[in-house]
Design a protein around this motif. Structure first.
Motif, mmCIF file in Angstrom:
data_model
loop_
_atom_site.group_PDB
_atom_site.id
_atom_site.type_symbol
_atom_site.label_atom_id
_atom_site.label_comp_id
_atom_site.label_asym_id
_atom_site.label_seq_id
_atom_site.Cartn_x
_atom_site.Cartn_y
_atom_site.Cartn_z
ATOM 1 N N ASP A 1 7.267 10.828 58.648
ATOM 2 C CA ASP A 1 7.010 9.536 58.011
ATOM 3 C C ASP A 1 5.709 8.953 58.540
ATOM 4 O O ASP A 1 5.570 8.721 59.747
ATOM 5 C CB ASP A 1 8.171 8.574 58.315
ATOM 6 C CG ASP A 1 7.925 7.170 57.775
ATOM 7 O OD1 ASP A 1 8.430 6.866 56.683
ATOM 8 O OD2 ASP A 1 7.227 6.384 58.458
ATOM 9 N N THR A 2 4.761 8.746 57.635
ATOM 10 C CA THR A 2 3.525 8.051 57.978
ATOM 11 C C THR A 2 3.111 7.209 56.784
ATOM 12 O O THR A 2 3.538 7.452 55.646
ATOM 13 C CB THR A 2 2.378 9.024 58.338
ATOM 14 O OG1 THR A 2 2.170 9.931 57.245
ATOM 15 C CG2 THR A 2 2.690 9.807 59.596
ATOM 16 N N ALA A 3 2.283 6.211 57.053
ATOM 17 C CA ALA A 3 1.807 5.348 55.977
ATOM 18 C C ALA A 3 1.027 6.154 54.953
ATOM 19 O O ALA A 3 0.330 7.110 55.287
ATOM 20 C CB ALA A 3 0.931 4.241 56.564
ATOM 21 N N ARG B 1 1.056 8.646 53.227
ATOM 22 C CA ARG B 1 1.496 10.025 52.979
ATOM 23 C C ARG B 1 3.001 10.133 52.779
ATOM 24 O O ARG B 1 3.475 11.119 52.232
ATOM 25 C CB ARG B 1 1.112 10.927 54.163
ATOM 26 C CG ARG B 1 -0.346 10.989 54.485
ATOM 27 C CD ARG B 1 -0.548 11.647 55.837
ATOM 28 N NE ARG B 1 -1.915 11.586 56.290
ATOM 29 C CZ ARG B 1 -2.475 10.519 56.861
ATOM 30 N NH1 ARG B 1 -1.763 9.427 57.039
ATOM 31 N NH2 ARG B 1 -3.727 10.544 57.231
ATOM 32 N N GLY B 2 3.766 9.150 53.270
ATOM 33 C CA GLY B 2 5.222 9.276 53.222
ATOM 34 C C GLY B 2 5.687 10.432 54.086
ATOM 35 O O GLY B 2 5.429 10.471 55.288
ATOM 36 N N LYS B 3 6.328 11.423 53.477
ATOM 37 C CA LYS B 3 6.766 12.601 54.212
ATOM 38 C C LYS B 3 5.776 13.762 54.117
ATOM 39 O O LYS B 3 6.101 14.889 54.485
ATOM 40 C CB LYS B 3 8.156 13.047 53.735
ATOM 41 C CG LYS B 3 9.237 12.039 54.072
ATOM 42 C CD LYS B 3 10.617 12.631 54.008
ATOM 43 C CE LYS B 3 11.645 11.613 54.446
ATOM 44 N NZ LYS B 3 11.393 11.075 55.795
ATOM 45 N N GLY B 4 4.591 13.489 53.621
ATOM 46 C CA GLY B 4 3.590 14.534 53.506
ATOM 47 C C GLY B 4 3.183 15.066 54.870
ATOM 48 O O GLY B 4 2.852 14.297 55.775
ATOM 49 N N HIS B 5 3.195 16.393 55.003
ATOM 50 C CA HIS B 5 2.824 16.993 56.284
ATOM 51 C C HIS B 5 1.343 16.763 56.561
ATOM 52 O O HIS B 5 0.498 16.876 55.678
ATOM 53 C CB HIS B 5 3.113 18.488 56.296
ATOM 54 C CG HIS B 5 2.655 19.148 57.554
ATOM 55 N ND1 HIS B 5 3.289 18.957 58.761
ATOM 56 C CD2 HIS B 5 1.584 19.938 57.812
ATOM 57 C CE1 HIS B 5 2.656 19.617 59.696
ATOM 58 N NE2 HIS B 5 1.610 20.225 59.157
ATOM 59 N N ASP B 6 1.044 16.461 57.836
ATOM 60 C CA ASP B 6 -0.329 16.177 58.247
ATOM 61 C C ASP B 6 -0.537 16.775 59.631
ATOM 62 O O ASP B 6 0.140 16.389 60.586
ATOM 63 C CB ASP B 6 -0.559 14.664 58.270
ATOM 64 C CG ASP B 6 -2.000 14.292 58.574
ATOM 65 O OD1 ASP B 6 -2.460 14.569 59.694
ATOM 66 O OD2 ASP B 6 -2.664 13.707 57.694
#
Length: 597
Positions: A296-298, A300-305
């Motif tokens: 969870d990130t702003a 991106r939501g659950k987008g892997h980073d």
């Protein structure tokens, strides 16, 4: 299922980037039949919900569509061409030009399709991926679709994190030879200073297989012939928490002197065992310190980073954490690979969160419904749950960082029907992987007196919030409640107990000289009181704070811009509690703190 890797016989193309994007409401009935008519573009990987300013997209329930053009490398003539989607939350359909080539239900595990018959080397094709975010009583996690008076469809769900959707992980195109390695299973053991490696190689058709094991320098340390067998590594370097060491098992399909296919699988040599009330890694007692986390990130939501991946692991190391749980779904494979390389221990969890209608009744103030019944969660739910377990183990079985399977978070294990639901799933998990312990996490309503399933599991994970939801602001009472609760589980079941969740919501910058909930001081004092209780219970083998970082949740008056139980803010700034954990964890080194009688 093997993760795609480039080798001497395989090539890999990453399809991440900007794709055309549209919701089903804005395109025709067959959006895959031609170019997607939309002005919108969406990045892959990323959840789509927070990308756009249109609330209709954020709140959309149903199918969305991604599309791009792909060119097959011209050197792939004669090779099998495979398309892989690392995850589509929660259901995916893949079209090559006008042809449906793959369908999958389950939002956090990969699926793929051999598209050789539909594409040509050097040629372009139109790739369309549909993603459906709907949750029902027969999905994992479960949910319910309702329709309001205006005809608008709404999704309700039973988990306390936002239902981010879309292509949150990578999409790949890769090549394999016609005769190729399809899967590898590795099980390791320790015999004094010798490591044992049981292996099994599955091939697309009958073939001659040889295997080699390479150490971290690339030197060959043992080899064998045949698709299955046992190898021995003399003077082995084990994989240890905080001291990762990886070997490579190179599987080759050979035809005379020619290598038809080769695949290198990283693995670590280590053992896991539950003995009485102790949890052992490589025969030594291990004490878990760490977190429940979220992808969870702003924006991106659950987008892997990868940037967040590196930074999150750095922050865990900074606190002294040695482990985390993949709450409440399988994480991206890149996360598991990173944990393997850096010696972080992982409790790997399915997406079975929300199998508890008592929580729904408490939050909504509605009459309670039975969790397990023909009208609620039933045989079809359990079938979906079983498939989620199969796919999780198939994907993550070779990761040395994974030391335990968690098959559900906070199910209604105290209700009638729980044992009938879970007993077959525990048996399935053990059949698929007899080498790792199996666990679940017990919700507050489930006590040592009324829980119906705890004896089925090797380790009992317990989620408790004394001092927050119960005895709010009274840490002296909370500490007593925690100790009494844990003693009940320890005395009745005689198994290792792991505190898989405990925590308090905290607003960064809010301070008080008193034990005032929501302040940074209260969060730190809450943790210290919980730790004193843990230290007095010999059966407690670890503590994982809820949560690593603040995260987004659905709308609700009990949340202010999400769940604030993070030790770090959503943008990874430390709260005072992070320093409290650092003081406690850095000196433990995976050992249980001395008891305070």
């Amino acid at each position: 299922m093997l993760k795609p890797r480039p080798t001497a016989t395989r090539e890999l193309v990453n399809l991440d980037g900007l794709w055309k994007f549209a919701t089903a409401a804005t395109v025709g009935e067959s959006p895959w039949a031609g170019p997607l008519d939309t002005p919108l573009e969406a990045p892959v990987p990323a959840s789509y919900n927070d990308l756009f300013t249109d609330s209709a997209i954020r709140d959309h329930v149903g199918w969305v569509w991604y599309q791009r053009t792909v060119r097959v490398p011209r050197g792939w003539d004669g090779e099998r061409v495979v398309l892989r989607v690392d995850a589509a939350t929660h259901e995916g359909r893949v079209y090559v030009d006008d042809v449906l080539v793959a369908e999958h239900v389950g939002g956090y595990t990969p699926f793929e399709a051999d598209i050789t018959e539909h594409v040509g080397a050097g040629q372009e094709f139109r790739l369309t991926v549909g993603v459906n975010n709907e949750l029902t009583t027969t999905t994992i996690p479960p949910g319910r679709i309702t329709v309001d008076q205006t005809g608008r469809r709404k999704q309700t769900y039973l988990h306390d994190f936002y239902n981010y959707a879309g292509l949150a992980r990578s999409v790949w195109l890769y090549s394999v030879p016609a005769l190729h390695v399809e899967d590898i299973t590795v099980v390791t053991g320790l015999d004094s200073t010798t490591g044992t490696v049981e292996y099994e190689v599955e091939t697309s058709e009958a073939a001659t297989v040889r295997v080699r094991v390479l150490d971290a320098t690339g030197a060959e340390v043992c080899a064998g012939e045949g698709a299955s067998g046992t190898l021995r590594i003399e003077n082995v370097t084990p994989w240890r928490p905080g001291a990762a060491y990886l070997y490579e098992l190179v599987a080759e399909i050979v035809d005379g002197d020619a290598i038809r296919d080769t695949y290198a699988l990283p693995f670590g040599v280590r053992t896991v065992e539950v003995r009485g009330s102790r949890f052992l890694i490589n025969g030594e007692p291990f004490y878990f310190t760490g977190f429940g986390k979220h992808e969870d990130t702003a924006v991106r939501g659950k987008g892997h980073d990868d940037a967040y991946l590196v930074h999150d692991f750095q922050l865990m190391e900074w606190t002294g954490a040695n482990s985390f749980r993949t709450a409440h779904y399988p994480y991206a494979e890149e996360v598991m690979d990173f944990a393997d390389r850096h010696g972080i221990v992982v409790i790997d969890e399915t997406a079975a969160v929300g199998l508890n209608l008592a929580v729904e009744a408490g939050l909504l103030g509605t009459p309670p419904r039975p969790t397990f019944s023909p009208e609620t969660f039933h045989d079809a739910t359990r079938d979906a749950h079983a498939q989620a377990i199969r796919e999780l183990i198939a994907r993550d079985k070779n990761h040395p960082s994974v030391v335990m399977w968690c098959i559900a978070n906070e199910p209604s294990s105290n209700e009638e029907g729980a044992r009938e639901y879970f007993e077959p799933l525990v048996e399935l998990t053990r059949k698929l992987d007899p080498t790792r312990p199996v666990t679940y996490t017990a919700v507050m309503f489930a006590t040592s007196d009324n829980d119906r399933i705890a004896d089925l599991f090797d380790v009992i994970c317990i989620n408790r919030y004394y001092g927050w939801y119960i005895a709010t602001g009274d840490l002296a009472a909370a500490e007593q409640y925690m100790e009494g609760d844990l003693r009940g589980w320890a005395e009745k079941f005689g198994r290792p107990l792991l505190m898989s969740e405990y925590g308090a919501d905290t607003l960064p910058g809010l301070h008080s000289v008193w034990d005032q909930p929501w302040t940074e001081e209260y969060q730190a004092a809450y943790l210290a009181a919980s730790h004193r209780a843990f230290d007095r219970i010999e059966a407690v083998v670890g503590e994982q704070v809820w949560n690593f970082a603040d995260f987004q949740t659905s709308h609700g008056i009990h949340r202010v811009d999400g769940n604030r139980k993070g030790v770090f803010t959503r943008d990874r700034k430390p709260k005072a509690a992070a320093y409290e954990l650092q003081r406690r964890w850095r000196g433990l080194g995976g050992r249980k703190p001395s008891s305070e009688k």
